[in-house]
Design an enzyme around this catalytic site. Structure first.
Site, PDB file in Angstrom:
ATOM      1  N   HIS A   1      25.162  20.708   9.733  1.00 32.28           N
ATOM      2  CA  HIS A   1      24.889  21.495  10.948  1.00 32.28           C
ATOM      3  C   HIS A   1      23.552  21.047  11.512  1.00 32.28           C
ATOM      4  CE1 HIS A   1      25.381  25.248  13.420  1.00 32.28           C
ATOM      5  NE2 HIS A   1      24.131  24.911  13.680  1.00 32.28           N
TER       6      HIS A   1
ATOM      7  N   HIS B   1      21.168  19.852  15.180  1.00 29.71           N
ATOM      8  CA  HIS B   1      20.922  19.681  16.613  1.00 29.71           C
ATOM      9  C   HIS B   1      19.982  18.486  16.788  1.00 29.71           C
ATOM     10  CE1 HIS B   1      22.550  23.730  17.565  1.00 29.71           C
ATOM     11  NE2 HIS B   1      22.078  24.012  16.365  1.00 29.71           N
TER      12      HIS B   1
ATOM     13  N   LYS C   1      33.100  23.943  17.866  1.00 30.50           N
ATOM     14  CA  LYS C   1      32.082  24.961  17.644  1.00 30.50           C
ATOM     15  C   LYS C   1      32.288  26.167  18.555  1.00 30.50           C
ATOM     16  CE  LYS C   1      28.361  26.807  15.950  1.00 30.50           C
ATOM     17  NZ  LYS C   1      27.007  26.228  16.004  1.00 30.50           N
TER      18      LYS C   1
ATOM     19  N   HIS D   1      29.280  30.266  15.080  1.00 31.38           N
ATOM     20  CA  HIS D   1      28.003  30.971  15.138  1.00 31.38           C
ATOM     21  C   HIS D   1      28.362  32.450  15.128  1.00 31.38           C
ATOM     22  CE1 HIS D   1      23.688  31.464  16.522  1.00 31.38           C
ATOM     23  NE2 HIS D   1      24.183  32.689  16.607  1.00 31.38           N
TER      24      HIS D   1
ATOM     25  N   HIS E   1      25.241  28.724   9.174  1.00 26.55           N
ATOM     26  CA  HIS E   1      23.898  29.276   8.934  1.00 26.55           C
ATOM     27  C   HIS E   1      23.935  30.770   8.613  1.00 26.55           C
ATOM     28  CE1 HIS E   1      24.528  30.230  13.137  1.00 26.55           C
ATOM     29  NE2 HIS E   1      24.141  29.045  13.568  1.00 26.55           N
TER      30      HIS E   1
ATOM     31  N   ASP F   1      20.674  23.359  10.369  1.00 27.18           N
ATOM     32  CA  ASP F   1      20.502  23.967  11.692  1.00 27.18           C
ATOM     33  C   ASP F   1      19.155  23.553  12.278  1.00 27.18           C
ATOM     34  OD1 ASP F   1      21.171  25.437  13.961  1.00 27.18           O
ATOM     35  OD2 ASP F   1      20.360  27.314  13.174  1.00 27.18           O
TER      36      ASP F   1
END
Length: 341
Positions: free
Chosen positions: A13, A15, A96, A133, A171, A244
């Site tokens: 996970h 970004h 996602k 999420h 997360h 994350d």
């Protein structure tokens, strides 16, 4: 123990953002991880396969060793046909779900779960994972209760309706989430971040707000932190590494409305080692970091290894970030383990 050698880990996970900052984020990740599941909440978000292919090309242009695994951003209008197209591409590995307004760049997310039933049905048919999420966004729900609210109102009913859906609860931050995943079918797993293992809401709030510890889902009380530590240190294969890591420039974090996200990539595996050592579970780190993730996704484990050596070192207080500066998670803190080059 003075050194620890494990199979090279993956980040399930992550970004990376886009543009000039990729020169920071991609090499930082590649220095530690073999593969990374790349989140699609750019501006604009990666909502179709064509955009995912183009984004992957921009990541590959960094010429690092990192293998990016691409995802699509679900919207109310994502069709079953687009899911099939993504699956057939071979580069999109998951989809996602962001509830609209739940986190950074989530305004285009899903407003009603029922709107995406055709896409979910296709995911279940293909065996393609849904990454969630898991927070409700209703204004009357306390921010510390939003994960449990999502389980009760959305996730449990969704998995009941689609029992063959492969799902990663991303997360996770609460005992409720850890127990839910542990009790669900083998098609359900979860990622856990370094910040939710190392810190709790006291670290965020006592003595003044620490903007570089602010993330979503927000840090919870210490009992939830302890529940996550227990979950990752038992022998369950359902929990695996997902940082994350979510970079924002220093000015965007230290502002009147600071952005949510912690940048952990430069020292991620050392932060995890610090956490696992703190609850006497270093022998469980390899399974969590290197084995459980690829096994869940049906991918081969990495063939090379990394070595962590016991020695004290300090995380840098700041790093360059395009034309700006970024403050990494744990900036200035002393860690006990260092990954060897």
């Amino acid at each position: 123990m003075h050194s620890l050698t494990i199979i090279r880990p993956d980040d399930w996970h992550l970004h990376l953002r886009d543009g000039a900052v990729l020169a920071r984020t991609v090499p930082d990740t590649a220095s530690q991880f073999g593969r990374a599941m790349i989140m699609p909440n750019l501006t604009p978000p990666i909502v179709d396969t064509r955009m995912a292919v183009a984004y992957k090309a921009r990541l590959d242009a960094q010429k690092s060793s990192l293998i990016p695994l691409m995802t699509l951003y679900l919207t109310d209008h994502t069709s079953a046909l687009e899911i099939q197209r993504a699956f057939d591409s071979g580069i999109v590995k998951a989809v996602k779900l962001y509830p609209a307004g739940a986190t950074t760049n989530s305004a285009a997310g899903v407003t009603n779960i029922e709107h995406i039933y055709p896409a979910i049905e296709k995911l279940a048919e293909l065996g393609m994972p849904l990454l969630v999420h898991g927070e409700v966004t209703d204004s009357h729900v306390d921010i510390f209760d939003r994960e449990k609210g999502f389980i009760d109102q959305h996730l449990a009913p969704l998995l009941h309706r689609f029992p063959n859906l492969k799902c990663v609860f991303e997360h996770i931050t609460t005992d409720d989430a850890a127990q839910f995943v542990a009790g669900a079918s083998d098609l359900v797993a979860a990622t856990v971040t370094p910040q939710h293992l190392l810190y709790n809401r006291n670290d965020l709030l006592v003595g003044g707000v620490k903007p570089h510890l602010y993330c979503l889902p927000v840090l919870k009380r210490n009992t939830h932190q302890q529940a996550l530590q227990t979950a990752v240190s038992n022998d369950s294969k359902k929990f695996f590494l997902g940082t994350d890591s979510a970079p924002h420039a220093q000015g965007a974090k230290e502002s009147a409305c600071g952005c949510a996200g912690c940048y952990s990539s430069p020292a991620a595996i050392e932060l995890y080692a610090q956490a696992f050592e703190s609850f006497d579970a270093l022998d469980k780190l390899e399974a969590f970091a290197s084995l459980n993730g690829p096994d869940f996704y049906g991918l081969a484990r990495n063939s090379d290894t990394i070595t962590l050596t016991r020695r004290s070192w300090q995380i840098p207080s700041s790093l360059s970030f395009g034309d700006e500066v970024i403050i990494p998670l744990g900036a200035g803190e002393t860690l006990n383990w260092k990954m060897e080059a």
